[in-house]
Design an enzyme around this catalytic site. Structure first.
Site, PDB file in Angstrom:
ATOM      1  N   HIS A  29      28.541  17.596  67.021  1.00  0.00           N
ATOM      2  CA  HIS A  29      28.923  18.804  67.772  1.00  0.00           C
ATOM      3  C   HIS A  29      29.259  18.389  69.191  1.00  0.00           C
ATOM      4  CE1 HIS A  29      27.832  23.305  68.748  1.00  0.00           C
ATOM      5  NE2 HIS A  29      28.830  22.856  69.498  1.00  0.00           N
ATOM      6  N   HIS A 209      30.532  27.760  64.636  1.00  0.00           N
ATOM      7  CA  HIS A 209      29.494  28.116  65.594  1.00  0.00           C
ATOM      8  C   HIS A 209      28.910  29.458  65.146  1.00  0.00           C
ATOM      9  CE1 HIS A 209      31.199  25.034  68.086  1.00  0.00           C
ATOM     10  NE2 HIS A 209      30.535  25.377  69.170  1.00  0.00           N
ATOM     11  N   GLU A 212      24.497  31.062  68.371  1.00  0.00           N
ATOM     12  CA  GLU A 212      24.327  30.467  69.712  1.00  0.00           C
ATOM     13  C   GLU A 212      23.854  31.610  70.617  1.00  0.00           C
ATOM     14  OE1 GLU A 212      27.958  29.071  71.576  1.00  0.00           O
ATOM     15  OE2 GLU A 212      26.868  27.951  73.134  1.00  0.00           O
ATOM     16  N   ASP A 290      27.481  18.934  72.788  1.00  0.00           N
ATOM     17  CA  ASP A 290      28.332  20.124  72.965  1.00  0.00           C
ATOM     18  C   ASP A 290      29.482  19.870  73.947  1.00  0.00           C
ATOM     19  OD1 ASP A 290      29.094  22.663  72.204  1.00  0.00           O
ATOM     20  OD2 ASP A 290      27.527  23.727  73.285  1.00  0.00           O
TER      21      ASP A 290
HETATM   22  N1  HPA Z   1      30.235  27.600  72.267  1.00  0.00           N
HETATM   23  C1  HPA Z   1      31.347  28.202  71.864  1.00  0.00           C
HETATM   24  N2  HPA Z   1      32.547  27.713  72.126  1.00  0.00           N
HETATM   25  C2  HPA Z   1      32.642  26.580  72.803  1.00  0.00           C
HETATM   26  C3  HPA Z   1      31.532  25.918  73.240  1.00  0.00           C
HETATM   27  C4  HPA Z   1      30.262  26.439  72.950  1.00  0.00           C
HETATM   28  O1  HPA Z   1      29.201  25.909  73.323  1.00  0.00           O
HETATM   29  N3  HPA Z   1      31.957  24.809  73.884  1.00  0.00           N
HETATM   30  C5  HPA Z   1      33.290  24.817  73.821  1.00  0.00           C
HETATM   31  N4  HPA Z   1      33.726  25.888  73.167  1.00  0.00           N
HETATM   32 ZN    ZN Z   2      29.937  24.055  70.718  1.00  0.00          ZN
END
Ligand code: HPA
Ligand code: ZN
Length: 351
Positions: A29, A209, A212, A290
């Site tokens: 990731h 994703h 989050e 990330d």
């Molecule tokens: N989350 C969602 N989109 C993203 C992220 C993230 O951490 N980093 C780059 N694009």
């Molecule tokens: Zn990400």
């Protein structure tokens, strides 16, 4: 395994620290545009005659005080605007690979956001050529394995994602899968059901994703509707015991990004981050960076800080490295080779 000596809070045992660096591991990731360091942003802006909203590196860095995901994304997309030529994409990814090598990474699966570039008039061919040549160079010069994962921006429409997929299909052999990133809340996985179904038919790997900032329900729909093989982040599962149990039972890998989550205020500090609880519960957790240029650390730094704060041990390190290798989309023969190397190294440290 010999017991590690008690250490004051937030310090790492030197032996554990050495193992964290040496252990063969995969990074699953990493947004390659999020590896763009401020210095490189200014260098590329100068090279391409792009004007930035910040006069210098220091003032740009001062803007890296995020309050949530969106506050980060606004700056992240502005930073990516300096990328114009094939050489720019190559230089960005090559800089990442050199840092990844130093952290003991043997395999990187890089997210890239083509819509961020095609929207600005940069051809898909330019993006693909620059990233692919960097991956090939990493294989040749650093003995690093890699794969590219094309991410759809979830704040844009599904039609836009579908058109992007069509544009990318001439380069089908240059990426291994697709993902879903950008603004999560209000853009649930279901919005991309058709495009993911099409990618599935094409034999692409699928990730997204989820969880989050968004609710645990998004994780369930990423699994049930999009049929993803891994979930990126997934930390909101800590608030849904039934979902966490499902993740433990299914061993769907979670690509967790501890420093990112703290920087984007998903958790107030690293001590409050649920990674240790998720690991103890038996979820297939991996550690990742990330957007390392924005969040204060590449992969090894994520490991070090997480291990120090949560007082994780050598066995946890082994488990996390193993999870990362088994969860990767690398060919089986590579995974087997790295696992043998990891086992041999662990036997040496633990014995
Ligand atoms: N989350 C969602 N989109 C993203 C992220 C993230 O951490 N980093 C780059 N694009
Ligand atoms: Zn990400």
């Amino acid at each position: 395994m010999s017991a590690l000596p008690e250490l004051p809070d937030h310090q790492l045992d030197p032996k554990l620290s050495a193992f964290l660096k040496a252990m063969p591991k995969a990074e699953l990731h990493i947004h390659i545009e999020g590896s763009l360091e401020p210095e490189l942003i200014f260098q590329l802006a100068k090279r391409n005659g792009v004007s930035l909203a910040y006069p210098d590196v220091e003032s740009l860095k001062a803007a890296y005080a995020f309050t949530d995901l969106q506050s980060f994304l606004d700056i992240y997309y502005a930073g990516a605007s300096v990328l114009q030529t094939e050489q720019d994409f190559h230089d960005m990814a090559w800089a990442y690979f050199k840092r990844a090598k130093a952290d003991g990474i043997v395999r990187s699966e890089l997210f890239f956001d083509p819509q961020t570039h095609t929207e600005r008039g940069i051809p898909m061919a330019v993006v693909m050529a620059g990233l692919t040549s960097a991956c090939e160079r990493a294989e040749r010069e650093l003995n690093m394995s890699s794969g590219l994962i094309l991410c759809f921006l979830r704040h844009l429409s599904e039609d836009d994602a579908m058109a992007t997929l069509e544009e990318a299909l001439p380069y089908r052999d240059q990426f291994i899968g697709v993902g879903l990133d950008s603004s999560e809340v209000g853009n649930p996985p279901e919005k991309f059901a058709r495009v993911f179904a099409r990618c599935r038919e094409l034999g692409l790997h699928l990730v997204a994703h989820a969880g989050e900032e968004g609710p645990p329900a998004y994780m369930a729909s990423a699994l049930d509707v999009l049929k993803v093989e891994r979930i990126d982040h997934g930390v909101q599962s800590i608030h849904d015991p039934a979902l966490l149990q499902r993740l433990v039972q299914s061993q769907v890998p979670l690509t967790v990004c501890p420093l990112s989550n703290v920087k984007l205020c998903v958790f107030k500090d690293l001590q409050l981050h649920p990674i240790a609880r998720m690991l103890r519960a038996g979820a297939c957790v991996t550690i990742n960076s990330d957007d390392p240029a924005y969040f204060g650390g590449y992969l090894l730094e994520n490991f070090r800080q997480t291990f120090a704060v949560h007082q994780l041990n050598l066995q946890d390190a082994y488990q996390l490295a193993k999870n990362s290798l088994t969860a990767s989309f690398a060919p089986d023969h590579e995974k087997q080779r790295w696992m043998a190397e990891l086992d041999a190294l662990y036997a040496g440290y633990a014995g």
